[in-house]
Write an enzyme that holds these catalytic residues in place. Structure first.
Site, PDB file in Angstrom:
ATOM      1  N   ARG A 222     -20.338 -24.528   9.655  1.00 38.51           N
ATOM      2  CA  ARG A 222     -20.625 -25.810   8.995  1.00 38.51           C
ATOM      3  C   ARG A 222     -22.120 -26.108   8.921  1.00 38.51           C
ATOM      4  O   ARG A 222     -22.585 -26.748   7.986  1.00 38.51           O
ATOM      5  CB  ARG A 222     -19.886 -26.934   9.720  1.00 38.51           C
ATOM      6  CG  ARG A 222     -18.364 -26.784   9.672  1.00 38.51           C
ATOM      7  CD  ARG A 222     -17.670 -27.986  10.254  1.00 38.51           C
ATOM      8  NE  ARG A 222     -16.233 -27.792  10.383  1.00 38.51           N
ATOM      9  CZ  ARG A 222     -15.366 -27.946   9.394  1.00 38.51           C
ATOM     10  NH1 ARG A 222     -15.798 -28.295   8.201  1.00 38.51           N
ATOM     11  NH2 ARG A 222     -14.077 -27.749   9.603  1.00 38.51           N
TER      12      ARG A 222
ATOM     13  N   LYS B 185      -6.056 -17.493  21.087  1.00 39.15           N
ATOM     14  CA  LYS B 185      -5.165 -18.184  22.022  1.00 39.15           C
ATOM     15  C   LYS B 185      -5.762 -19.542  22.387  1.00 39.15           C
ATOM     16  O   LYS B 185      -6.992 -19.690  22.421  1.00 39.15           O
ATOM     17  CB  LYS B 185      -4.897 -17.318  23.263  1.00 39.15           C
ATOM     18  CG  LYS B 185      -6.127 -16.710  23.943  1.00 39.15           C
ATOM     19  CD  LYS B 185      -6.849 -17.679  24.830  1.00 39.15           C
ATOM     20  CE  LYS B 185      -8.106 -17.098  25.416  1.00 39.15           C
ATOM     21  NZ  LYS B 185      -8.950 -18.114  26.039  1.00 39.15           N
TER      22      LYS B 185
END
Length: 214
Positions: free
Chosen positions: A29, A86
């Site tokens: 970003r 995960k």
């Protein structure tokens, strides 16, 4: 998606190195660290740019835990294959929804279980496959960590149902046992807060019960 520690260490280098894969783009970003590290990859400033890009076939989700489910679902809705860091999802209901969603659309959806290729684990797997230790009675695997004070300014220590040590280190340990022995008959677990001050569950013990091996 994600240019933090996980993206820098576990995803971008491997995607970039594996034959048959091309590191097409990185969603960062702000900042230019990814552009410096991978000058041949395009730097995108939003998830929407990646999802709308026909050159992107596989999305790797390497963002904070609480975003795994919504980002993975967005990617599947856009027709992309997905690999998720995960924890795969914050709840079993979310995980089931993603799996069913991907299956209907014939899309690849997978958790990233890199610890299946650790040298020590591969050695254990080879020895058990060869029955080199005789009848196996108990298998124990653990991560030992000493961090009596919470780390500051990190989302991993924030009080969120998708955070905590069970979702941080637990998936590696559980996945290795499942890879060795399959699904257990029963599970006993203690998930708790051991430190004096903590917003997350910072300790756990899990026992997977299997039938006697003869």
């Amino acid at each position: 998606i994600g240019s933090g520690f996980v993206g820098r260490v576990f995803y971008a280098p491997f995607v970039n190195a594996v034959p048959g894969l091309k590191l097409e783009a990185i969603v960062q970003r702000r900042g230019d660290e990814s552009a410096k590290a991978y000058p041949n990859a395009r730097i995108l400033r939003s998830v929407e740019e990646a999802l709308a890009d026909p050159a992107v076939q596989l999305i790797v989700v390497g963002t904070p835990n609480e975003t795994h489910f919504p980002l993975a679902k967005q990617a599947l809705e856009a027709g992309k294959h997905v690999v998720i860091d995960k924890p795969f999802a914050a709840t079993s209901a979310q995980a089931r929804e993603l799996i069913e969603f991907a299956a209907v659309r014939s899309l690849v959806l997978a958790p990233y279980h890199n610890r299946r290729w650790d040298g020590d684990f591969l050695t254990v797997r080879k020895l058990t496959d060869q029955n080199a230790v005789g009848r196996l009675v108990t298998f124990e695997s653990h991560f030992d960590r000493f961090r009596p004070l919470p780390r500051e300014a990190t989302w991993k220590e924030a009080g969120n149902t998708a955070n905590g040590m069970l979702f941080d280190l637990g998936p590696h340990l559980v996945d290795q046992v499942l890879a060795l022995f399959g699904s257990p008959q029963a599970i006993t677990a203690s998930v708790r807060k051991d430190r004096d001050t903590t917003d997350i569950e910072d300790a756990f013990d899990i026992t997977l019960h299997y039938p006697r091996l003869d």
